[in-house]
Design a protein around this motif. Structure first.
Motif, PDB file in Angstrom:
ATOM      1  N   LEU A  56     -31.454  15.349   7.918  1.00  0.00           N
ATOM      2  CA  LEU A  56     -30.850  14.054   7.111  1.00  0.00           C
ATOM      3  C   LEU A  56     -31.323  13.015   8.368  1.00  0.00           C
ATOM      4  O   LEU A  56     -31.402  11.895   7.396  1.00  0.00           O
ATOM      5  CB  LEU A  56     -29.326  14.071   6.800  1.00  0.00           C
TER       6      LEU A  56
ATOM      7  N   LEU B 120     -22.748  11.113   4.878  1.00  0.00           N
ATOM      8  CA  LEU B 120     -24.486  11.230   5.891  1.00  0.00           C
ATOM      9  C   LEU B 120     -25.864  10.860   4.835  1.00  0.00           C
ATOM     10  O   LEU B 120     -26.594  11.389   5.217  1.00  0.00           O
ATOM     11  CB  LEU B 120     -24.872  13.111   5.922  1.00  0.00           C
TER      12      LEU B 120
ATOM     13  N   GLU C  84     -23.180  10.982  14.737  1.00  0.00           N
ATOM     14  CA  GLU C  84     -22.732  10.714  12.943  1.00  0.00           C
ATOM     15  C   GLU C  84     -22.055  12.013  12.521  1.00  0.00           C
ATOM     16  O   GLU C  84     -21.576  12.189  11.709  1.00  0.00           O
ATOM     17  CB  GLU C  84     -23.544   9.857  12.644  1.00  0.00           C
TER      18      GLU C  84
ATOM     19  N   ALA D 272     -28.477  16.330  12.110  1.00  0.00           N
ATOM     20  CA  ALA D 272     -28.974  15.195  12.453  1.00  0.00           C
ATOM     21  C   ALA D 272     -30.657  15.085  11.965  1.00  0.00           C
ATOM     22  O   ALA D 272     -31.310  14.758  11.655  1.00  0.00           O
ATOM     23  CB  ALA D 272     -28.918  14.723  14.186  1.00  0.00           C
TER      24      ALA D 272
ATOM     25  N   ILE E 112     -30.383  11.447  11.388  1.00  0.00           N
ATOM     26  CA  ILE E 112     -29.450  10.403  11.771  1.00  0.00           C
ATOM     27  C   ILE E 112     -29.396  11.150  12.657  1.00  0.00           C
ATOM     28  O   ILE E 112     -29.604  12.085  14.138  1.00  0.00           O
ATOM     29  CB  ILE E 112     -28.389  11.078  10.613  1.00  0.00           C
ATOM     30  N   ASP E 113     -28.479   9.924  13.527  1.00  0.00           N
ATOM     31  CA  ASP E 113     -27.764  10.745  15.075  1.00  0.00           C
ATOM     32  C   ASP E 113     -26.929  11.321  15.350  1.00  0.00           C
ATOM     33  O   ASP E 113     -26.093  11.385  14.135  1.00  0.00           O
ATOM     34  CB  ASP E 113     -27.095   9.712  15.836  1.00  0.00           C
TER      35      ASP E 113
END
Lengths: 129, 170
Positions: free
Chosen positions: A18, A35, A24, A15, A20-21
Motif C-alpha cells: 500500500l 489504509l 500506520e 506497508a 505506507i509506513d
C-alpha cells in the motif's frame, strides 16, 4: 511461527503493497477505510502474502468473490442473512460482526482488518503444519 | 498496448522473465520539449520518467500475456514502485528486465529492473526498479490494432537471435 511473528510480517507486506509506513498498519486498521486499499491492491496482497509465507491462496479464499452478483446474498445493495452467513463460513478470518448491524455492501471492506489478514495466515500455516 | 515502446526482445523465459531494449533517439519529438532551452539554460533532452515506466509495462505485459497465451488483455493496473536514479539521454539504450512474481485469472505481478547502456560508459549502469500489477480483462477487438506492430517486434527480435523469443510467434 508465532502470531507476533506472523503479524510483523503481515504488517511489512501491507506497508509495501500500500506504499505506507509500517507504523500506520495497526492491528485494528481496516484495509480500505483506514489504509486506502483499492481493488487491485487485494490481488497484490494475495500475491505478496503467498510469497512472504510460501503459501498458495485460492481465488475467493482471502477476499470474497462475485458476492454482489448473487441475489440470495445481496438485495438492494444490502447483505442478506444468507450473505452474512456465507461470508462467515467462507471467510472465517474476517470480522463479519463489524458490519452485522448495518450490512450494506459498501461496508464489506470493513471486515478486512490487519488482524483479519494475520488470522488468515495463522489458520493457513496451522492447517499446513 | 496501443503503440510499441520497445525495439527488441533479447530473451524470453516463458512465465518467468523477459528482457527487452529500447534505443533512445533525439528524433523522438517529445525530447525537444523535455526540456527545451530557456533564456538562461541550454536544452536538456532527457527521457521522461513515465516513458521509462511505459517500457517496463510493455516488457512485463508481454511476459504476462505470453504466459497465458495472449487470451486476455493485460492492463496496467498499479505502479507499486518506481525508483529511477539518473537521467537518460538520447543515444543511450534502456534495458528492461521483467520478472513474473505471480499470475492468476485476475492479474499478474511483475518486478522490473532497468539498466542503461550509454556509449559514453564502459559498462551498463542500473537505473532503478519498477514493480507493477496488471489486471486481466476480456480481450477487446481493437487490441488487434497493435497486432501488426507486435508481429514486427517479434520477427525482428527472432531474426536478431533473441533467446527464446521464437516461442512468442503467434
Amino acid at each position: 511461527m508465532t502470531r507476533d511473528e506472523i503479524q510483523a510480517r503481515v504488517q511489512e507486506v501491507l506497508a509495501e503493497v500500500l506504499g505506507i509506513d509500517e507504523d500506520e498498519v495497526t492491528p485494528r486498521a481496516t484495509l480500505t477505510g483506514d489504509l486506502g486499499a483499492e481493488s487491485i491492491d487485494f490481488l497484490d496482497i494475495v500475491f505478496r502474502l503467498e510469497q512472504a509465507f510460501d503459501i498458495k491462496i485460492e481465488q475467493g479464499e482471502l477476499f470474497p468473490e462475485n458476492l454482489q452478483q448473487d441475489a440470495t446474498y445481496v438485495q438492494d445493495g444490502v447483505l442478506t442473512e444468507a450473505g452474512l452467513a456465507a461470508l462467515r463460513e467462507k471467510l472465517p478470518h474476517a470480522e463479519v460482526d463489524a458490519i452485522e448491524a448495518d450490512p450494506r455492501l459498501g461496508r464489506v471492506g470493513e471486515i478486512f482488518t490487519v488482524d483479519a489478514m494475520t488470522n488468515f495466515v495463522e489458520r493457513k500455516l496451522g492447517a499446513a503444519a | 498496448m496501443r503503440w510499441l515502446w520497445i525495439d527488441r526482445i533479447l530473451a524470453l523465459e516463458p512465465g518467468k522473465r523477459l528482457v527487452a531494449r529500447k534505443a533512445v533517439s533525439l528524433s523522438e519529438p517529445h525530447l525537444h520539449q523535455h526540456f527545451p532551452a530557456t533564456e538562461t539554460e541550454p536544452a536538456m533532452p532527457v527521457v521522461p520518467g513515465p516513458l521509462i515506466i511505459e517500457g517496463m509495462a510493455q516488457a512485463g505485459g508481454l511476459l504476462a500475456g505470453h504466459a497465458r497465451g495472449f487470451k486476455d488483455d493485460v492492463v496496467l493496473a498499479k505502479l507499486r514502485k518506481a525508483e529511477l536514479g539518473f537521467e537518460v539521454q538520447p543515444g543511450a539504450v534502456i534495458e528492461f528486465e521483467a520478472t513474473l512474481v505471480a499470475i492468476d485469472d485476475s492479474g499478474a505481478s511483475v518486478d522490473g529492473i532497468v539498466r542503461v547502456l550509454d556509449p559514453a560508459w564502459d559498462s551498463p549502469k542500473e537505473l532503478g526498479a519498477i514493480d507493477l500489477m496488471f489486471a486481466h480483462v476480456p480481450a477487446e477487438r481493437d487490441s488487434l490494432l497493435i497486432a501488426e506492430a507486435f508481429r514486427t517486434l517479434i520477427a525482428g527480435s527472432v531474426q536478431a537471435g533473441g533467446d527464446g523469443v521464437d516461442q512468442m510467434v503467434v
